[in-house]
Write a protein that holds these residues in place. Structure first.
Motif, PDB file in Angstrom:
ATOM      1  N   VAL A  76     -12.116  -2.222  60.990  1.00 24.53           N
ATOM      2  CA  VAL A  76     -13.166  -2.649  61.916  1.00 24.53           C
ATOM      3  C   VAL A  76     -14.401  -3.044  61.116  1.00 24.53           C
ATOM      4  CG1 VAL A  76     -12.383  -1.316  63.917  1.00 24.53           C
ATOM      5  CG2 VAL A  76     -13.929  -0.257  62.269  1.00 24.53           C
ATOM      6  N   ALA A  77     -15.239  -3.848  61.733  1.00 23.58           N
ATOM      7  CA  ALA A  77     -16.449  -4.314  61.048  1.00 23.58           C
ATOM      8  C   ALA A  77     -17.568  -4.456  62.065  1.00 23.58           C
ATOM      9  CB  ALA A  77     -16.181  -5.655  60.358  1.00 23.58           C
ATOM     10  N   GLY A  78     -18.770  -4.626  61.544  1.00 24.76           N
ATOM     11  CA  GLY A  78     -19.927  -4.879  62.384  1.00 24.76           C
ATOM     12  C   GLY A  78     -20.176  -3.773  63.379  1.00 24.76           C
ATOM     13  N   GLU A  79     -20.554  -4.173  64.579  1.00 22.57           N
ATOM     14  CA  GLU A  79     -20.868  -3.209  65.627  1.00 22.57           C
ATOM     15  C   GLU A  79     -19.681  -2.306  65.931  1.00 22.57           C
ATOM     16  OE1 GLU A  79     -22.416  -3.139  70.245  1.00 22.57           O
ATOM     17  OE2 GLU A  79     -22.908  -4.854  68.991  1.00 22.57           O
ATOM     18  N   ASP A  80     -18.471  -2.843  65.881  1.00 24.96           N
ATOM     19  CA  ASP A  80     -17.282  -2.020  66.123  1.00 24.96           C
ATOM     20  C   ASP A  80     -17.182  -0.892  65.103  1.00 24.96           C
ATOM     21  OD1 ASP A  80     -16.567  -3.572  68.298  1.00 24.96           O
ATOM     22  OD2 ASP A  80     -15.175  -4.817  67.143  1.00 24.96           O
ATOM     23  N   ALA A  81     -17.562  -1.171  63.861  1.00 23.74           N
ATOM     24  CA  ALA A  81     -17.527  -0.136  62.825  1.00 23.74           C
ATOM     25  C   ALA A  81     -18.551   0.949  63.111  1.00 23.74           C
ATOM     26  CB  ALA A  81     -17.771  -0.752  61.447  1.00 23.74           C
ATOM     27  N   VAL A  82     -19.746   0.540  63.510  1.00 25.58           N
ATOM     28  CA  VAL A  82     -20.788   1.524  63.809  1.00 25.58           C
ATOM     29  C   VAL A  82     -20.357   2.415  64.971  1.00 25.58           C
ATOM     30  CG1 VAL A  82     -23.182   1.826  64.587  1.00 25.58           C
ATOM     31  CG2 VAL A  82     -22.636   0.092  62.851  1.00 25.58           C
ATOM     32  N   ARG A  83     -19.817   1.808  66.016  1.00 21.63           N
ATOM     33  CA  ARG A  83     -19.350   2.603  67.163  1.00 21.63           C
ATOM     34  C   ARG A  83     -18.196   3.528  66.761  1.00 21.63           C
ATOM     35  NH1 ARG A  83     -22.086   1.358  71.516  1.00 21.63           N
ATOM     36  NH2 ARG A  83     -22.996  -0.721  71.679  1.00 21.63           N
ATOM     37  N   ARG A 127     -20.355   1.752  53.061  1.00 23.80           N
ATOM     38  CA  ARG A 127     -19.254   0.794  52.866  1.00 23.80           C
ATOM     39  C   ARG A 127     -18.853   0.141  54.186  1.00 23.80           C
ATOM     40  NH1 ARG A 127     -17.288   4.837  49.500  1.00 23.80           N
ATOM     41  NH2 ARG A 127     -15.756   5.448  51.037  1.00 23.80           N
ATOM     42  N   SER A 128     -18.941   0.893  55.269  1.00 17.49           N
ATOM     43  CA  SER A 128     -18.547   0.335  56.566  1.00 17.49           C
ATOM     44  C   SER A 128     -19.542  -0.705  57.065  1.00 17.49           C
ATOM     45  CB  SER A 128     -18.400   1.447  57.598  1.00 17.49           C
ATOM     46  OG  SER A 128     -19.670   1.924  57.987  1.00 17.49           O
ATOM     47  N   LEU A 129     -20.700  -0.781  56.411  1.00 18.55           N
ATOM     48  CA  LEU A 129     -21.727  -1.753  56.800  1.00 18.55           C
ATOM     49  C   LEU A 129     -21.618  -3.057  56.027  1.00 18.55           C
ATOM     50  CD1 LEU A 129     -24.715   0.758  56.925  1.00 18.55           C
ATOM     51  CD2 LEU A 129     -23.460  -0.193  58.887  1.00 18.55           C
ATOM     52  N   ALA A 130     -20.534  -3.229  55.276  1.00 19.05           N
ATOM     53  CA  ALA A 130     -20.367  -4.424  54.439  1.00 19.05           C
ATOM     54  C   ALA A 130     -20.399  -5.713  55.252  1.00 19.05           C
ATOM     55  CB  ALA A 130     -19.063  -4.324  53.646  1.00 19.05           C
ATOM     56  N   GLY A 131     -20.056  -5.666  56.512  1.00 21.70           N
ATOM     57  CA  GLY A 131     -20.041  -6.857  57.351  1.00 21.70           C
ATOM     58  C   GLY A 131     -21.428  -7.335  57.763  1.00 21.70           C
ATOM     59  N   PHE A 132     -22.433  -6.540  57.478  1.00 22.08           N
ATOM     60  CA  PHE A 132     -23.798  -6.937  57.815  1.00 22.08           C
ATOM     61  C   PHE A 132     -24.459  -7.569  56.597  1.00 22.08           C
ATOM     62  CE2 PHE A 132     -22.907  -3.402  60.730  1.00 22.08           C
ATOM     63  CZ  PHE A 132     -23.236  -3.997  61.945  1.00 22.08           C
ATOM     64  N   ASP A 133     -25.397  -8.463  56.848  1.00 21.28           N
ATOM     65  CA  ASP A 133     -26.118  -9.139  55.777  1.00 21.28           C
ATOM     66  C   ASP A 133     -27.271  -8.250  55.314  1.00 21.28           C
ATOM     67  OD1 ASP A 133     -26.984 -11.020  53.964  1.00 21.28           O
ATOM     68  OD2 ASP A 133     -28.052 -12.214  55.466  1.00 21.28           O
ATOM     69  N   LEU A 134     -26.930  -7.207  54.575  1.00 24.10           N
ATOM     70  CA  LEU A 134     -27.898  -6.246  54.067  1.00 24.10           C
ATOM     71  C   LEU A 134     -27.730  -6.132  52.559  1.00 24.10           C
ATOM     72  CD1 LEU A 134     -27.218  -3.363  56.638  1.00 24.10           C
ATOM     73  CD2 LEU A 134     -29.107  -5.020  56.734  1.00 24.10           C
ATOM     74  N   ASP A 135     -28.837  -5.918  51.849  1.00 24.71           N
ATOM     75  CA  ASP A 135     -28.688  -5.672  50.416  1.00 24.71           C
ATOM     76  C   ASP A 135     -28.298  -4.204  50.205  1.00 24.71           C
ATOM     77  OD1 ASP A 135     -31.054  -4.045  50.323  1.00 24.71           O
ATOM     78  OD2 ASP A 135     -32.295  -5.803  49.915  1.00 24.71           O
ATOM     79  N   ASP A 136     -28.015  -3.838  48.976  1.00 23.50           N
ATOM     80  CA  ASP A 136     -27.521  -2.492  48.690  1.00 23.50           C
ATOM     81  C   ASP A 136     -28.505  -1.407  49.130  1.00 23.50           C
ATOM     82  OD1 ASP A 136     -25.195  -3.538  47.661  1.00 23.50           O
ATOM     83  OD2 ASP A 136     -25.823  -3.366  45.561  1.00 23.50           O
ATOM     84  N   ALA A 137     -29.782  -1.609  48.868  1.00 21.78           N
ATOM     85  CA  ALA A 137     -30.783  -0.609  49.250  1.00 21.78           C
ATOM     86  C   ALA A 137     -30.855  -0.478  50.771  1.00 21.78           C
ATOM     87  CB  ALA A 137     -32.149  -0.971  48.678  1.00 21.78           C
ATOM     88  N   LEU A 179     -29.582   1.468  67.527  1.00 16.01           N
ATOM     89  CA  LEU A 179     -29.311   1.385  66.095  1.00 16.01           C
ATOM     90  C   LEU A 179     -28.906  -0.034  65.699  1.00 16.01           C
ATOM     91  CD1 LEU A 179     -27.381   4.754  65.765  1.00 16.01           C
ATOM     92  CD2 LEU A 179     -29.652   4.270  64.827  1.00 16.01           C
ATOM     93  N   MET A 180     -28.075  -0.651  66.526  1.00 16.37           N
ATOM     94  CA  MET A 180     -27.640  -2.017  66.233  1.00 16.37           C
ATOM     95  C   MET A 180     -28.823  -2.982  66.267  1.00 16.37           C
ATOM     96  SD  MET A 180     -24.584  -1.996  65.332  1.00 16.37           S
ATOM     97  CE  MET A 180     -24.673  -3.767  65.149  1.00 16.37           C
ATOM     98  N   ALA A 181     -29.757  -2.778  67.188  1.00 14.58           N
ATOM     99  CA  ALA A 181     -30.944  -3.635  67.244  1.00 14.58           C
ATOM    100  C   ALA A 181     -31.732  -3.530  65.938  1.00 14.58           C
ATOM    101  CB  ALA A 181     -31.819  -3.248  68.439  1.00 14.58           C
ATOM    102  N   GLY A 182     -31.825  -2.332  65.407  1.00 11.73           N
ATOM    103  CA  GLY A 182     -32.508  -2.139  64.131  1.00 11.73           C
ATOM    104  C   GLY A 182     -31.784  -2.805  62.980  1.00 11.73           C
ATOM    105  N   ILE A 183     -30.469  -2.693  62.955  1.00 13.69           N
ATOM    106  CA  ILE A 183     -29.680  -3.338  61.899  1.00 13.69           C
ATOM    107  C   ILE A 183     -29.833  -4.856  61.985  1.00 13.69           C
ATOM    108  CG2 ILE A 183     -27.346  -3.752  61.025  1.00 13.69           C
ATOM    109  CD1 ILE A 183     -26.673  -0.846  61.960  1.00 13.69           C
ATOM    110  N   ARG A 184     -29.762  -5.391  63.196  1.00 11.33           N
ATOM    111  CA  ARG A 184     -29.909  -6.849  63.364  1.00 11.33           C
ATOM    112  C   ARG A 184     -31.301  -7.319  62.943  1.00 11.33           C
ATOM    113  NH1 ARG A 184     -27.004  -5.797  68.478  1.00 11.33           N
ATOM    114  NH2 ARG A 184     -24.827  -6.201  68.025  1.00 11.33           N
TER     115      ARG A 184
END
Length: 193
Positions: A76-83, A127-137, A179-184
């Motif tokens: 799973v990836a993205g929001e599905d991974a977070v849930r 690691r489960s957040l790899a589908g989001f456009d986030l840097d390592d930090a 949480l997803m709103a914050g990630i986005r």
């Protein structure tokens, strides 16, 4: 009559069983010894006392959590991974309430093994957040935020800390939405504080 042969795993297994069925606050060395059919002093060949027992339970609880989170994040990836991570976190607390409670009872700071166990949990989430456009930090900060939110919700849920009559599933879905709103927002702005 022969005495039962014990090893540290058996002691921790029995303590975990008792903590899950009777509650961590009811757990004593005497209770564990009685359940194993030995005298309490026999436990000291395998653990260094009550604090060591709680530490071992906390370590096992974190290992179980990391394992379940890893399983939940597969495929799973993205929001599905977070849930999926949130659902897995809550299921660990429901399935092993005493073991999970032990994760808060012994301080991690300065204990290399416990600190590593906490980092494993955070790294699984990151690691489960790899589908989001986030840097390592950002990924680590988001993983820590998710850990805090899931732990807080599950802790309150397990202790009946959420007022009724509100539906817990609706509340949890709303937490994930926030949480997803914050990630986005992080994805859009690239900001991290």
């Amino acid at each position: 009559m022969s005495r039962p042969t014990l090893d540290p795993t058996q002691v921790i297994d029995e303590a975990a069983r008792l903590a899950d069925t009777e509650g961590l606050d009811a757990l004593t060395l005497t209770r564990v010894a009685d359940a194993l059919g030995v005298q309490q002093p026999a436990l000291y060949r395998h653990i260094d006392g009550y604090d060591d027992l709680i530490r071992s339970l906390g370590l096992r609880g974190r290992e179980l959590l990391a394992e379940r989170l890893s399983e939940a994040a597969q495929g799973v990836a993205g929001e599905d991974a977070v849930r999926a991570l949130g659902d897995a976190w809550r299921s660990v607390v429901r399935d092993a309430p005493g073991l999970y409670a032990a994760t808060d009872r012994y301080p991690c700071a300065g204990d290399d093994e416990l600190e590593a166990a906490v980092e494993r949990v955070v790294n699984v989430i990151a690691r489960s957040l790899a589908g989001f456009d986030l840097d390592d930090a950002q990924r680590i900060h988001v993983a820590r935020a998710l850990r805090s939110a899931f732990h807080g919700f599950a802790h309150l849920e397990s202790g009946d800390g959420h007022p009724h009559p509100h539906d817990l599933e609706v509340s949890f879905a709303g937490l994930v939405d926030l949480l997803m709103a914050g990630i986005r927002h992080l994805e859009r702005t690239g900001e991290s504080r």
